[in-house]
Scaffold this active site. Structure first.
Site, PDB file in Angstrom:
ATOM      1  N   ASP A   4      16.018 -28.813  13.395  1.00  0.00           N
ATOM      2  CA  ASP A   4      15.619 -28.482  11.679  1.00  0.00           C
ATOM      3  C   ASP A   4      14.634 -27.404  11.858  1.00  0.00           C
ATOM      4  OD1 ASP A   4      14.221 -30.220  12.616  1.00  0.00           O
ATOM      5  OD2 ASP A   4      15.467 -31.979  11.626  1.00  0.00           O
ATOM      6  N   LYS A  14       5.203 -27.164  18.238  1.00  0.00           N
ATOM      7  CA  LYS A  14       6.098 -27.444  18.707  1.00  0.00           C
ATOM      8  C   LYS A  14       7.048 -26.061  20.184  1.00  0.00           C
ATOM      9  CE  LYS A  14       9.541 -30.678  17.890  1.00  0.00           C
ATOM     10  NZ  LYS A  14      10.462 -31.455  18.276  1.00  0.00           N
TER      11      LYS A  14
END
Ligand SMILES: Cc1ncc(COP(=O)(O)O)c(C=O)c1O
Length: 417
Positions: free
Chosen positions: A142, A94
């Site tokens: 999250d 990410k």
């Protein structure tokens, strides 16, 4: 094992190895890469992302590891594992997406505000620090995406506020704060934190940098996915020969769509079989392939695989995976834990690897399919198959990792686990 009339295969319900497998009849390797798809992810976009990201401090391609013992154990010719555990020190792939989207946003905003072209290089070199500091990016997360956005904001010198929901662990919160972001904890679930981020952005004039897309919000998630394609490109370039299959874990599908997009552009009709792997408790791709259109799953999406706990597919990912995601299968939390442990203490001489909860669904899906002859047949898996998987995170929450694996990352890497 049971077959429904549409050809969906359900095996071993109630066990660790339980899965449902469904072919996406709308997909096919004969389908062209369309202009609409090329407007989402393209060679030109990849080239900009590559030249930008490879210029960031600390860039190094992550390893592509040939897991020979794993391949033997599963009964395929090759398992290649792209290990994202050390990506930019953030611990997940990410890092490539959110931070790249922050950089692109800053280039656009600074160009507008300064009335001249501000390049990606200007952004990387923090050429306009005062103007950049007046811009605030925000997102709901999250964990991994928020960490990337916070790191991007810190690296390129803008402000950042990250919204987390009630169930995000303190460990993940601290990890985001370590990159200088203000972290706000919201009551409720992920969707509530998305709403709070959006409301705050509207109120304060901030910019939401989300990793999922929906009608009317596509520009930034496109950049996020273009950043992910750099991971696919590194992996494909490092392969000694093209894979026959790629198993990809799916949250909103941004990562899977980015890998698939490059596979289609690079190999065309000869592209590998693309198999998506959803957590069984958050199977939005299964539901969408069933419906033939994006379909949400409800409930509390209660899976250990936090990064994959998504109830709705990304609209942009759908446009790509609708045509080129050949099949979807579900995997259980228990099978993910089993593969985290197996990678940490491998058989057959493989190197020990640190893989977090959301990293191994692709591998777990491959293993589940290999155990059932009918599933192998449906997916064309044989002892000659060469399979690529993406280990998308390391111990992004070290406490959770240690509790599940029974050793910490350092012990695993030193072979003492
Ligand atoms: C480690 C990890 N793997 C995979 C994914 C899935 O990516 P996507 O939501 O783009 O499908 C995520 C998403 O957060 C993740 O954190």
């Amino acid at each position: 094992m049971s077959h429904d009339p549409t050809g969906e295969l359900t095996c071993h319900p109630g066990t660790t190895e339980a899965f449902t497998l469904r072919l996406n009849h709308a997909a096919g390797r004969h389908l062209p890469w369309t202009a609409a798809q090329d407007a989402i992810l393209s060679d030109v976009g990849l080239s900009t992302a590559r030249s930008t990201i490879t210029g960031w401090p600390g860039y190094a391609p992550t390893p592509l590891v040939a897991l020979e013992g794993m391949a033997d154990g599963l009964g395929v010719a090759q398992v290649w594992y792209k290990d994202e555990a050390l990506r930019f020190g953030l611990g997940s792939f990410k890092a490539l997406g959110g931070a790249y989207a922050v950089a692109r946003l800053l280039a656009r905003q600074l160009s507008e505000r300064l009335g001249r072209e501000v390049t990606m290089e200007d952004v990387t070199q923090r050429a306009f620090p005062e103007e950049a500091a007046r811009i605030t990016v925000c997102c709901a997360t999250d964990g991994n995406h928020g960490r990337s956005v916070a790191w991007g904001a810190q690296t390129f010198g803008c402000a950042c506020v990250i919204f987390i929901h009630a169930h995000v662990s303190e460990g993940r919160k601290f990890a985001i704060e370590a990159y200088g972001a203000e972290v706000r904890r919201c009551s409720g679930n992920y969707d509530d934190s998305v709403r709070e981020a959006q409301d705050a952005a509207t109120r304060e004039g901030w910019f939401v940098v989300s990793d999922t897309s929906y009608e009317g919000y596509t520009e930034i998630p496109k950049d996020v996915m273009q950043g992910y394609e750099v991971m696919a490109c590194e992996a494909f370039d490092a392969l000694p020969e093209p894979p026959t299959h790629i198993f990809l874990q799916t949250g909103v599908g941004g990562m899977a769509a980015a890998v698939t997009a490059l596979a289609v552009r690079r190999w065309g009709m000869a592209r590998p079989e693309i198999v998506l792997c959803d957590p069984d408790q958050a199977a939005c791709w299964l539901e969408s392939f069933r419906a033939g259109a994006p379909a949400a799953v409800g409930g509390d999406l209660d899976t250990l695989m936090a990064g994959l706990a998504c109830g709705e597919v990304s609209a942009l990912s759908w446009q790509i995976l609708r045509d080129h995601g050949d099949a979807v299968m579900t995997v259980t939390d228990a099978s993910a834990v089993a593969f985290m442990r197996l990678l940490a203490r491998p058989d057959g001489g493989d190197v020990p690897l640190v893989a977090g909860e959301s990293a191994v669904a692709g591998l777990a899906g491959l293993a589940a399919a290999m155990r059932v002859p009918e599933a192998r047949k449906i997916l064309g898996l044989t002892d000659a198959s060469r399979v690529l998987v993406f280990g998308t995170e390391g111990d992004t929450d070290p406490e959770v990792y240690e509790a599940l694996v029974g050793a910490d990352a350092a012990a695993v890497r030193s072979g003492e686990a």
